[in-house]
Design a protein around this motif. Sequence first.
Motif, PDB file in Angstrom:
ATOM      1  N   LEU A 258     -84.969 -56.364  -5.888  1.00  0.00           N
ATOM      2  CA  LEU A 258     -84.602 -54.967  -5.680  1.00  0.00           C
ATOM      3  C   LEU A 258     -84.487 -54.194  -6.989  1.00  0.00           C
ATOM      4  O   LEU A 258     -84.563 -52.964  -6.996  1.00  0.00           O
ATOM      5  N   THR A 259     -84.286 -54.909  -8.092  1.00  0.00           N
ATOM      6  CA  THR A 259     -84.277 -54.269  -9.407  1.00  0.00           C
ATOM      7  C   THR A 259     -85.658 -54.306 -10.059  1.00  0.00           C
ATOM      8  O   THR A 259     -85.933 -53.542 -10.990  1.00  0.00           O
ATOM      9  N   GLY A 260     -86.506 -55.210  -9.597  1.00  0.00           N
ATOM     10  CA  GLY A 260     -87.815 -55.413 -10.209  1.00  0.00           C
ATOM     11  C   GLY A 260     -87.832 -56.504 -11.251  1.00  0.00           C
ATOM     12  O   GLY A 260     -88.893 -56.859 -11.783  1.00  0.00           O
ATOM     13  N   GLU A 261     -86.665 -57.072 -11.548  1.00  0.00           N
ATOM     14  CA  GLU A 261     -86.586 -58.128 -12.549  1.00  0.00           C
ATOM     15  C   GLU A 261     -87.491 -59.312 -12.206  1.00  0.00           C
ATOM     16  O   GLU A 261     -88.087 -59.943 -13.094  1.00  0.00           O
ATOM     17  N   ALA A 262     -87.632 -59.608 -10.918  1.00  0.00           N
ATOM     18  CA  ALA A 262     -88.444 -60.754 -10.490  1.00  0.00           C
ATOM     19  C   ALA A 262     -89.920 -60.566 -10.818  1.00  0.00           C
ATOM     20  O   ALA A 262     -90.683 -61.537 -10.824  1.00  0.00           O
ATOM     21  N   PHE A 263     -90.338 -59.323 -11.109  1.00  0.00           N
ATOM     22  CA  PHE A 263     -91.753 -59.027 -11.318  1.00  0.00           C
ATOM     23  C   PHE A 263     -92.052 -58.498 -12.716  1.00  0.00           C
ATOM     24  O   PHE A 263     -93.157 -58.031 -12.977  1.00  0.00           O
ATOM     25  N   ALA A 264     -91.071 -58.566 -13.599  1.00  0.00           N
ATOM     26  CA  ALA A 264     -91.178 -57.913 -14.904  1.00  0.00           C
ATOM     27  C   ALA A 264     -92.380 -58.381 -15.711  1.00  0.00           C
ATOM     28  O   ALA A 264     -92.947 -57.616 -16.505  1.00  0.00           O
ATOM     29  N   ASP A 265     -92.807 -59.634 -15.534  1.00  0.00           N
ATOM     30  CA  ASP A 265     -93.910 -60.175 -16.328  1.00  0.00           C
ATOM     31  C   ASP A 265     -95.263 -60.060 -15.626  1.00  0.00           C
ATOM     32  O   ASP A 265     -96.268 -60.561 -16.135  1.00  0.00           O
ATOM     33  N   LEU A 266     -95.318 -59.408 -14.481  1.00  0.00           N
ATOM     34  CA  LEU A 266     -96.565 -59.300 -13.730  1.00  0.00           C
ATOM     35  C   LEU A 266     -97.310 -58.006 -14.068  1.00  0.00           C
ATOM     36  O   LEU A 266     -96.809 -57.160 -14.806  1.00  0.00           O
ATOM     37  N   GLU A 267     -98.477 -57.850 -13.479  1.00  0.00           N
ATOM     38  CA  GLU A 267     -99.372 -56.749 -13.829  1.00  0.00           C
ATOM     39  C   GLU A 267     -98.752 -55.373 -13.599  1.00  0.00           C
ATOM     40  O   GLU A 267     -98.978 -54.439 -14.377  1.00  0.00           O
ATOM     41  N   ARG A 268     -97.997 -55.238 -12.526  1.00  0.00           N
ATOM     42  CA  ARG A 268     -97.383 -53.938 -12.223  1.00  0.00           C
ATOM     43  C   ARG A 268     -96.011 -53.784 -12.861  1.00  0.00           C
ATOM     44  O   ARG A 268     -95.296 -52.808 -12.591  1.00  0.00           O
ATOM     45  N   GLY A 269     -95.634 -54.757 -13.691  1.00  0.00           N
ATOM     46  CA  GLY A 269     -94.351 -54.658 -14.373  1.00  0.00           C
ATOM     47  C   GLY A 269     -93.188 -54.794 -13.402  1.00  0.00           C
ATOM     48  O   GLY A 269     -93.314 -55.361 -12.325  1.00  0.00           O
ATOM     49  N   GLY A 270     -92.066 -54.252 -13.765  1.00  0.00           N
ATOM     50  CA  GLY A 270     -90.850 -54.427 -12.982  1.00  0.00           C
ATOM     51  C   GLY A 270     -90.688 -53.431 -11.860  1.00  0.00           C
ATOM     52  O   GLY A 270     -89.591 -52.880 -11.658  1.00  0.00           O
ATOM     53  N   VAL A 271     -91.758 -53.188 -11.096  1.00  0.00           N
ATOM     54  CA  VAL A 271     -91.648 -52.303  -9.927  1.00  0.00           C
ATOM     55  C   VAL A 271     -90.909 -53.061  -8.827  1.00  0.00           C
ATOM     56  O   VAL A 271     -91.351 -54.139  -8.412  1.00  0.00           O
ATOM     57  N   PRO A 272     -89.784 -52.543  -8.326  1.00  0.00           N
ATOM     58  CA  PRO A 272     -89.055 -53.251  -7.264  1.00  0.00           C
ATOM     59  C   PRO A 272     -89.882 -53.363  -5.991  1.00  0.00           C
ATOM     60  O   PRO A 272     -90.844 -52.628  -5.775  1.00  0.00           O
ATOM     61  N   ILE A 273     -89.487 -54.284  -5.139  1.00  0.00           N
ATOM     62  CA  ILE A 273     -90.156 -54.457  -3.860  1.00  0.00           C
ATOM     63  C   ILE A 273     -90.048 -53.164  -3.058  1.00  0.00           C
ATOM     64  O   ILE A 273     -89.023 -52.475  -3.079  1.00  0.00           O
ATOM     65  N   GLU A 274     -91.121 -52.806  -2.362  1.00  0.00           N
ATOM     66  CA  GLU A 274     -91.180 -51.486  -1.712  1.00  0.00           C
ATOM     67  C   GLU A 274     -90.356 -51.396  -0.437  1.00  0.00           C
ATOM     68  O   GLU A 274     -89.858 -50.313  -0.094  1.00  0.00           O
ATOM     69  N   CYS A 275     -90.234 -52.486   0.324  1.00  0.00           N
ATOM     70  CA  CYS A 275     -89.414 -52.442   1.536  1.00  0.00           C
ATOM     71  C   CYS A 275     -88.780 -53.806   1.765  1.00  0.00           C
ATOM     72  O   CYS A 275     -89.277 -54.834   1.277  1.00  0.00           O
ATOM     73  N   PHE A 276     -87.674 -53.815   2.536  1.00  0.00           N
ATOM     74  CA  PHE A 276     -86.883 -55.035   2.661  1.00  0.00           C
ATOM     75  C   PHE A 276     -86.068 -54.978   3.954  1.00  0.00           C
ATOM     76  O   PHE A 276     -85.366 -54.003   4.217  1.00  0.00           O
ATOM     77  N   TYR A 277     -86.190 -56.049   4.763  1.00  0.00           N
ATOM     78  CA  TYR A 277     -85.413 -56.121   6.002  1.00  0.00           C
ATOM     79  C   TYR A 277     -83.929 -56.368   5.713  1.00  0.00           C
ATOM     80  O   TYR A 277     -83.581 -57.273   4.945  1.00  0.00           O
ATOM     81  N   LEU A 278     -83.072 -55.612   6.371  1.00  0.00           N
ATOM     82  CA  LEU A 278     -81.638 -55.890   6.358  1.00  0.00           C
ATOM     83  C   LEU A 278     -81.316 -56.955   7.402  1.00  0.00           C
ATOM     84  O   LEU A 278     -82.023 -57.081   8.410  1.00  0.00           O
TER      85      LEU A 278
END
Length: 379
Positions: free
Chosen positions: A85-105
């Motif tokens: 949700l912060t984008g930290e999980a994707f910081a090293d990928l091509e799109r950088g630290g873009v957070p996930i776009e949608c998420f089930y509650l």
Amino acid sequence: TRLIGTEFQVFDIEIPDKLSFLPEMNAYGLPNNELDYYRLAHRHRTVLNRLPYYHNGRVSEGCAPEWNGSKMEWTKWDQRFAPLLTGEAFADLERGGVPIECFYLPLFENWPIPIEPNYKESYWADEALSDSYRQQFETASKEIASHIKEKKWDKTLFHFYLNGKNNFKERGWSRSTSPWILDEPAHYQDFDALRWFGEAFRNGTAGVGVRNVVFRTDVSRPEWQREILDGLVGYAVASSAVRQYPRLVLDRAKRNGEKVIEYGTTNRLDQSNVQPEAWCVDAWALGLDGVLPWQTIGTAESWKTGDELALFYPDPESNSAPPIPSIRLKAYRRGQQDTEYLQLLCKVLDAPRWGMAGWVRDNLNSNAVREGTGIEHAE
């Protein structure tokens, strides 16, 4: 640049890291190395969305915060999901630290408040559910929205979604906790129950001041919905019936500020892998905001059986290794990229999307064919 007599012209354009059109990879469970699956989806410009609960009322281990009846304890949940949700999980990928776009509650009819002790026999929700259940449900909705606001997770659309089907009880009473068909509603009372929950969710979240916590519905018969859910839905997932009733669905979405996603399935392995790309482009041209294959996670058997639902394959050598992308997942990426190019073209030409969409459909001569999935107990 010249190569063997061929001239290439390279344009100075770059598609955005944040997706404007969502190929949503729906899933009903993930292996223990779930983060690798989210990362693989992110690399392919798709968004993996895993439903955190089951028809029988059980929530997947660790997929909901602890609830004491008035407050939620978020520590463990945050440790697990905050990087998405912060984008930290994707910081090293091509799109950088873009957070996930949608998420089930995890919120649904049996969590955090069990429905059975609060249910009185009636097919009308306002008669069937107790006042205390309503009050607790609104309190829980407020708690969730308040936590999202406190954490400033404002780049993700959080989905309150009801997946229950009472017809699952035909195969055993304990198979479903829902007294209604809330996913792909079939009767007026089912739509009315969705209205009841949508109003409770709206009442609970209204004073919090967050715009990215939305009520999501999956409707296979949009022509039966009428106005009963107007003003409650933020994320409308519709079947291919949206192609039969485009004005009905899209006018309602514009009137109420809804995103519209078309759900369906991906091509079989003996069919052309152009289908995911064409689906994305054609859905964009229809004015939709995304596409959603209803199941995407493969198993070990998917390597042997030609599983048309498997877009993410587990590594056959190791349960802890990252999953392997299918060619069809790469086709979704190509389709998503194409929609971004079309968005840029609209800006360059100062053309409305609907005008560009007509040109695209005319030139591609796309011809969508509606087929059944072969699964008898589903739509």
